[in-house]
Design a protein around this motif. Structure first.
Motif, short mmCIF file in Angstrom:
data_model
loop_
_atom_site.label_atom_id
_atom_site.label_comp_id
_atom_site.label_asym_id
_atom_site.label_seq_id
_atom_site.Cartn_x
_atom_site.Cartn_y
_atom_site.Cartn_z
N ILE A 182 0.84 -1.20 0.00
CA ILE A 182 0.00 0.00 0.00
C ILE A 182 0.87 1.25 0.00
N ARG A 183 1.92 1.26 0.83
CA ARG A 183 2.83 2.41 0.87
C ARG A 183 3.49 2.64 -0.48
N LYS A 184 3.95 1.55 -1.11
CA LYS A 184 4.59 1.67 -2.42
C LYS A 184 3.62 2.20 -3.47
N LEU A 185 2.38 1.69 -3.42
CA LEU A 185 1.39 2.09 -4.42
C LEU A 185 1.00 3.56 -4.24
N LYS A 186 0.88 4.00 -3.00
CA LYS A 186 0.57 5.41 -2.76
C LYS A 186 1.69 6.31 -3.29
N THR A 187 2.93 5.88 -3.11
CA THR A 187 4.05 6.64 -3.64
C THR A 187 4.00 6.69 -5.16
N ASP A 188 3.68 5.56 -5.78
CA ASP A 188 3.57 5.52 -7.25
C ASP A 188 2.46 6.44 -7.75
N ILE A 189 1.33 6.44 -7.05
CA ILE A 189 0.21 7.31 -7.44
C ILE A 189 0.60 8.77 -7.31
N ASP A 190 1.23 9.11 -6.19
CA ASP A 190 1.64 10.50 -5.97
C ASP A 190 2.65 10.94 -7.03
N ASP A 191 3.60 10.06 -7.37
CA ASP A 191 4.59 10.38 -8.41
C ASP A 191 3.91 10.56 -9.76
N HIS A 192 2.91 9.72 -10.03
CA HIS A 192 2.18 9.81 -11.30
C HIS A 192 1.46 11.15 -11.40
N ILE A 193 0.85 11.58 -10.32
CA ILE A 193 0.14 12.87 -10.31
C ILE A 193 1.12 14.02 -10.53
N VAL A 194 2.27 13.95 -9.88
CA VAL A 194 3.27 15.02 -10.01
C VAL A 194 3.78 15.12 -11.45
N ARG A 195 3.86 13.99 -12.16
CA ARG A 195 4.41 14.00 -13.52
C ARG A 195 3.47 14.66 -14.53
N HIS A 196 2.20 14.86 -14.17
CA HIS A 196 1.24 15.43 -15.12
C HIS A 196 0.71 16.75 -14.55
N PRO A 197 1.09 17.86 -15.18
CA PRO A 197 0.82 19.21 -14.62
C PRO A 197 -0.62 19.46 -14.23
N HIS A 198 -1.61 19.03 -15.06
CA HIS A 198 -3.00 19.33 -14.71
C HIS A 198 -3.46 18.54 -13.50
N LEU A 199 -2.98 17.31 -13.34
CA LEU A 199 -3.32 16.53 -12.15
C LEU A 199 -2.65 17.14 -10.92
N LYS A 200 -1.39 17.54 -11.09
CA LYS A 200 -0.65 18.15 -9.98
C LYS A 200 -1.32 19.44 -9.53
N LYS A 201 -1.74 20.26 -10.49
CA LYS A 201 -2.40 21.53 -10.16
C LYS A 201 -3.70 21.28 -9.41
N ASN A 202 -4.49 20.33 -9.87
CA ASN A 202 -5.77 20.04 -9.21
C ASN A 202 -5.55 19.58 -7.78
N ARG A 203 -4.53 18.78 -7.57
CA ARG A 203 -4.28 18.31 -6.21
C ARG A 203 -3.85 19.46 -5.30
N GLN A 204 -3.05 20.36 -5.83
CA GLN A 204 -2.64 21.51 -5.04
C GLN A 204 -3.84 22.38 -4.68
N LEU A 205 -4.75 22.55 -5.63
CA LEU A 205 -5.96 23.33 -5.37
C LEU A 205 -6.80 22.68 -4.28
#
Length: 327
Positions: A182-205
């Motif tokens: 679960i910890r590894k998968l959460k890290t992978d998901i977070d990294d995936h979001i960071v790699r895509h600007p629109h997903l990263k922006k939405n999460r920051q909002l």
């Protein structure tokens, strides 16, 4: 005019119905295995029978977990128009046209009929590749979290019972393995979001809202990327946070949440709403106002969950950070 096809998807097979003539009620049906190697044959069967280009064909189907997805993506790539019907509305339509017997074949026919009677259809469009990947990761995370809870429940039960040390050790090991994944998968998901600007922006909002932490922001970043909501009310309805009136006997005017839609979203929003009633001025004000008006704590928390989700929708839709309003 579109040529109407209805497809009823099952785990192992799918039933296709081509509505040849609506007025004369003429139709042609076919059953295929629901396997990737059969998708080309399905597309060819539709082309051969309708004798038109895919752009002139409307395929109506119902979302059925994951069983419809692979075939729908393939058919869309071939150029067919895809309409995913709301299961509840499709069921009402089936009852309205008087179909007594419910079979896979009759469901496919009903879907073909349903597609012909719709005006200004909002055709299905596939998600962007990064959203499809995020969907797969989130589904896996959800499955692991459910497995984790089951193993923890078994462990707690076993610790109070007279079981062997070997069984206990097996449970400890299994819980540890799942928690690690679960910890590894959460890290992978977070990294995936960071790699895509629109997903990263939405999460920051989303995380600009008091009460929304990494768990809820991860869940809602995916939700708002995968689903196309036009109004905040639609989001609340999807998450099962719309009040439902329940009256029986002497109990009058009692409401509860509809609890339709994904329970995992409600579970995560519940904890976020508890935090928000303490630290988010707008939600705290609403929460205490409802309590003063005689609502139960659960009713007030349900309203807090709904308001929090609607605020989340607002910041993503407007692409602006949350600005708290004076209570």
């Amino acid at each position: 005019m579109h040529y109407s096809i209805g497809i009823d998807f099952g785990k192992d097979k799918l039933d296709i119905c081509w509505l040849r003539d609506v007025r004369a009620n003429k139709k042609k049906t076919k059953v295929f295995p629901n396997q990737r190697k059969e998708f080309e044959a399905i597309a060819n069967w539709i082309r051969k029978n309708t004798k038109v280009e895919p752009q002139e064909v409307l395929i109506t189907a119902e979302p059925t977990g994951v069983y419809h997805e692979a075939c729908i993506y393939f058919l869309h790539e071939q150029g067919f128009n895809i309409y995913l019907a709301n299961p509840g509305k499709a069921k009402q339509f089936t009852q309205a046209i008087g179909l007594v017997h419910k079979t896979d074949k009759s469901d496919a026919y009903a879907l073909a009929r349903y597609g012909t009677g719709k005006e200004d259809l909002e055709l299905w469009q596939p998600e962007a590749p990064e959203v499809r990947e995020l969907k797969a990761l989130m589904r896996r995370l959800d499955a692991l979290e459910k497995d984790h809870q089951r193993e923890v429940n078994r462990l707690e039960a076993s610790e109070t019972a007279d079981v062997s040390e070997r069984v206990l050790q097996s449970l400890y090991d299994m819980v540890a393995v799942i928690e690690s994944e679960i910890r590894k998968l959460k890290t992978d998901i977070d990294d995936h979001i960071v790699r895509h600007p629109h997903l990263k922006k939405n999460r920051q909002l989303l995380e600009s809202i008091k009460g929304v932490g990494e768990v809820v922001s991860r869940e809602l970043t995916y939700l708002f990327a995968a689903k196309s909501f036009k109004q905040a009310k639609q989001v609340a309805c999807y998450a099962g946070l719309i009040p439902k009136l329940q009256e029986s006997g002497k109990q009058r005017g009692r409401t509860s949440l509809s609890k339709e839609g994904p329970s995992r979203i409600r579970a995560k929003l519940y904890m976020a709403a508890v935090v928000a009633t303490q630290h988010n001025p707008a939600i705290r004000s609403q929460y205490h106002r409802l309590l003063s008006a005689g609502k139960t704590k659960m009713q007030a928390l349900g309203a807090a969950m709904r308001k929090l989700l609607q605020i989340c929708f607002g910041v993503v839709k407007n692409q602006k950070e949350y600005m708290p309003q004076a209570a």
